[in-house]
Design an enzyme around this catalytic site. Structure first.
Site, PDB file in Angstrom:
ATOM      1  N   LYS A  16     -48.370  17.561 157.092  1.00 56.75           N
ATOM      2  CA  LYS A  16     -47.575  17.049 158.253  1.00 56.75           C
ATOM      3  C   LYS A  16     -46.138  17.859 158.427  1.00 56.75           C
ATOM      4  O   LYS A  16     -45.908  17.890 159.656  1.00 56.75           O
ATOM      5  CB  LYS A  16     -47.290  15.442 158.355  1.00 56.75           C
ATOM      6  CG  LYS A  16     -48.742  14.777 157.970  1.00 56.75           C
ATOM      7  CD  LYS A  16     -48.285  13.235 157.957  1.00 56.75           C
ATOM      8  CE  LYS A  16     -47.803  13.020 156.503  1.00 56.75           C
ATOM      9  NZ  LYS A  16     -48.695  13.198 155.371  1.00 56.75           N
ATOM     10  N   ASN A  38     -40.766   7.664 149.942  1.00 51.78           N
ATOM     11  CA  ASN A  38     -42.246   7.841 149.418  1.00 51.78           C
ATOM     12  C   ASN A  38     -42.847   9.177 149.698  1.00 51.78           C
ATOM     13  O   ASN A  38     -43.603   9.732 149.212  1.00 51.78           O
ATOM     14  CB  ASN A  38     -43.035   6.539 149.521  1.00 51.78           C
ATOM     15  CG  ASN A  38     -43.152   6.273 151.005  1.00 51.78           C
ATOM     16  OD1 ASN A  38     -42.434   6.549 151.849  1.00 51.78           O
ATOM     17  ND2 ASN A  38     -44.126   5.361 151.240  1.00 51.78           N
ATOM     18  N   ALA A  39     -42.349   9.568 150.964  1.00 51.18           N
ATOM     19  CA  ALA A  39     -42.843  10.909 151.590  1.00 51.18           C
ATOM     20  C   ALA A  39     -42.473  12.060 150.768  1.00 51.18           C
ATOM     21  O   ALA A  39     -41.109  11.988 150.533  1.00 51.18           O
ATOM     22  CB  ALA A  39     -42.761  10.889 153.124  1.00 51.18           C
ATOM     23  N   GLY A  40     -43.093  13.043 151.030  1.00 49.52           N
ATOM     24  CA  GLY A  40     -42.776  14.454 150.590  1.00 49.52           C
ATOM     25  C   GLY A  40     -43.194  15.507 151.664  1.00 49.52           C
ATOM     26  O   GLY A  40     -44.403  15.776 151.481  1.00 49.52           O
ATOM     27  N   HIS A  41     -42.588  16.022 152.522  1.00 47.67           N
ATOM     28  CA  HIS A  41     -43.028  17.143 153.523  1.00 47.67           C
ATOM     29  C   HIS A  41     -42.223  18.402 153.511  1.00 47.67           C
ATOM     30  O   HIS A  41     -41.156  18.585 153.175  1.00 47.67           O
ATOM     31  CB  HIS A  41     -42.660  16.388 154.727  1.00 47.67           C
ATOM     32  CG  HIS A  41     -43.078  15.159 155.259  1.00 47.67           C
ATOM     33  ND1 HIS A  41     -43.191  14.639 156.689  1.00 47.67           N
ATOM     34  CD2 HIS A  41     -44.001  14.188 154.630  1.00 47.67           C
ATOM     35  CE1 HIS A  41     -43.828  13.482 156.699  1.00 47.67           C
ATOM     36  NE2 HIS A  41     -44.389  13.284 155.301  1.00 47.67           N
ATOM     37  N   GLN A 224     -47.037   9.421 155.344  1.00 47.23           N
ATOM     38  CA  GLN A 224     -48.427   9.045 154.550  1.00 47.23           C
ATOM     39  C   GLN A 224     -49.514   9.445 155.461  1.00 47.23           C
ATOM     40  O   GLN A 224     -49.370  10.522 156.138  1.00 47.23           O
ATOM     41  CB  GLN A 224     -48.359   7.623 154.380  1.00 47.23           C
ATOM     42  CG  GLN A 224     -47.234   7.017 153.062  1.00 47.23           C
ATOM     43  CD  GLN A 224     -45.863   7.194 153.482  1.00 47.23           C
ATOM     44  OE1 GLN A 224     -45.522   6.495 154.398  1.00 47.23           O
ATOM     45  NE2 GLN A 224     -45.204   7.774 152.916  1.00 47.23           N
ATOM     46  N   ARG A 305     -52.518  15.661 142.147  1.00 46.58           N
ATOM     47  CA  ARG A 305     -53.417  14.841 143.153  1.00 46.58           C
ATOM     48  C   ARG A 305     -54.721  14.822 142.916  1.00 46.58           C
ATOM     49  O   ARG A 305     -55.465  15.755 142.409  1.00 46.58           O
ATOM     50  CB  ARG A 305     -53.285  15.428 144.614  1.00 46.58           C
ATOM     51  CG  ARG A 305     -51.541  15.537 145.056  1.00 46.58           C
ATOM     52  CD  ARG A 305     -51.551  16.205 146.428  1.00 46.58           C
ATOM     53  NE  ARG A 305     -50.328  16.386 146.959  1.00 46.58           N
ATOM     54  CZ  ARG A 305     -49.740  17.368 147.532  1.00 46.58           C
ATOM     55  NH1 ARG A 305     -50.343  18.319 147.901  1.00 46.58           N
ATOM     56  NH2 ARG A 305     -48.419  17.124 147.894  1.00 46.58           N
TER      57      ARG A 305
END
Ligand code: GDP
Ligand code: IMO
Ligand code: MG
Length: 433
Positions: A16, A38-41, A224, A305
């Site tokens: 994203k 919590n996001a990591g872009h 997310q 992941r």
């Protein structure tokens, strides 16, 4: 001019950040609408890598105003670290980023409770990012949360904090056997942050609607992904907000009429961090190769992941709950690694075949994927600059995704850089641009 939603179609980390950054070139505002750090872009500009957690990916263009909408939860400590980090790299987040006063705050007890709840769950833990996201959204729903605007009214901040901390300290002491937290210390820390963030406080509803009225274009950047959505994801293995397109409306303060484009970001395979069902997950040597080729380690927590083949059932479902107008397919280059490729087109459970996302979690937990096999292309595609120049097998794979996702694949990404993007059809994001 109507707004565009950028939404993750899987379990997050679809790319994203890259997609938002690329498309932000033709936009004026980029609004984060839910989630928190919590996001990591990841965004790559030239040789520089930016890992953004709270700040919208539009920050890298000087003409873009990055906005943090009502639906986001903010940890001001982390936010300031991110601001400082970007300032050290020559950007000016302190004057550019606009933050809704309605966004909720992540407090020290939220972080602590996130850890304690996970620990208590033991083997049944969700594998959260431990950033206090769930407890912060729980307090918002319970109407005992503190909001960004409260930072700028010391009296109200103290009143709300004192009231909620009584319960939090009881919980910490009586259930988890932890020391109570001090209201004085929290207030001193948070009111200190307020001093530095004062210029960011903004009536973002007014900013967004004034911009729309003036014919400017807005991107709503999700964090997310659809399968992590609190209502539509694989509950309880989800996050505590609504990443789906509907969440973009509530999280930014818009109605359906204000949006005319919903762009799904999806990997050419699937990954998931944390616990929960994952029908196409791989555990063999193919998984090792996919992890290595895709660099599949979390941007926020560094966790490895989980990986698996593309799941068309999930793609169809994601289209139903979001209403895609386009698909932005990422990481196609990673599949160059394999001689043959698999795509799950249905699930089998107790003799029944499911083409659509099953209505009961037990079916999904035990679903056996029904695979279609496609030939690989066996050559590096990361330097290809035009869709027409892709090998025929790669184009066939894109078309298979398109057929199952039931929406046009407009962009195909073959590497993390801006330049490694093939525009499938020349549909300008902003008419006339
Ligand atoms: P997000 O959370 O959806 O923004 O995604 P992340 O940034 O967490 O994870 C996506 C990772 O894949 C990042 O490291 C990106 O730089 C990288 N990436 C994005 N698109 C591509 C692509 O097309 N090919 C490859 N090889 N990497 C990509
Ligand atoms: P981006 O925006 C991938 C996952 C966590 C865990 C579950 C709940 O980079 O795509 P939480 O801390 O939100 O309560 O954890 O959600 N998760 C993500 N997985 N990408 C993300 O964000 C995620 N944000 C949360 O791993 O399984
Ligand atoms: Mg990510």
């Amino acid at each position: 001019m109507p707004a565009t939603i950028i939404v993750g179609a899987q379990w997050g980390d679809e790319g994203k950040g890259k997609a938002t950054d690329l498309l932000a070139d033709t936009t004026d505002l980029v609004v984060r609408y839910q989630g928190g750090n919590n996001a990591g872009h990841t965004v790559i500009v030239g040789d520089e890598v930016f890992k953004l957690h709270l700040i919208p990916s539009g920050i890298l263009y000087p003409h873009v105003t990055p906005v943090i909408g009502d639906g986001v939860v903010i940890d001001p400590k982390v936010m300031l670290e991110e601001f400082d980090g970007l300032e050290a790299r020559g950007l000016d987040p302190f004057s550019r980023v606009k933050i809704s006063g309605n966004a909720h705050l992540i407090m020290p007890y939220h972080r602590e409770l996130d850890l304690l709840i996970e620990r208590r769950l033991g083997k049944a833990k969700l594998g959260t990012t431990k950033r206090g996201i769930g407890p912060a959204y729980a307090d918002k729903a319970s109407r005992v949360g503190l909001r960004f605007q409260d930072l700028f009214d010391e009296k109200i901040f103290r009143q709300k904090l004192d009231a909620v901390l009584v319960h939090k300290n009881e919980q910490l002491a009586k259930i988890y056997n932890r020391l109570p937290m001090s209201a004085d210390e929290i207030a001193e820390e948070y009111l200190g942050y307020a001093e530095r963030l004062r210029a960011s406080l903004c009536d973002t509803t007014d900013l967004i609607h004034t911009s729309l009225d003036a014919g400017r274009h807005i991107i709503l950047e999700g964090a997310q992904g659809t399968l992590l959505d609190l209502d539509h994801g694989t509950y309880p293995f989800v996050t505590s907000s609504n990443p789906v397109a509907g969440g973009a409306l509530t999280g930014a303060g818009l109605g359906p009429r204000h949006v005319d484009r919903v762009i799904a970001i999806t990997k050419a395979y699937v990954t998931r961090v944390g616990a929960g069902p994952f029908p196409t997950e791989l555990h063999d040597e193919v998984a090792e190769r996919m992890t290595a080729a895709g660099g599949e380690y979390g941007t926020t927590t560094g966790r490895r992941r989980r990986v698996g083949w593309f799941d068309a059932v999930l793609a169809r479902y994601a289209n139903r709950v979001n209403g895609f107008t386009d698909v932005f397919l990422t990481k196609l280059d990673v599949l160059s690694e394999f001689e043959t490729l698999k795509v799950a087109v249905g699930y089998r459970y107790q003799g029944e075949t499911y083409r659509h996302f099953p209505p009961h979690q037990s079916i999904f937990h035990h679903a056996e994927p029904v695979y279609e096999t496609l030939p690989g292309w066996g050559t590096d595609i990361s330097e290809v600059t035009s869709y027409d120049d892709l090998p025929a097998e790669a184009k066939a794979y894109v078309e298979t995704v398109e057929e199952h996702a039931e929406a046009p694949v407009t962009w195909v990404s073959v590497g993390p850089k801006r330049s490694q993007t093939l525009v499938r059809r020349d549909v300008p994001l902003v008419p006339g641009s």
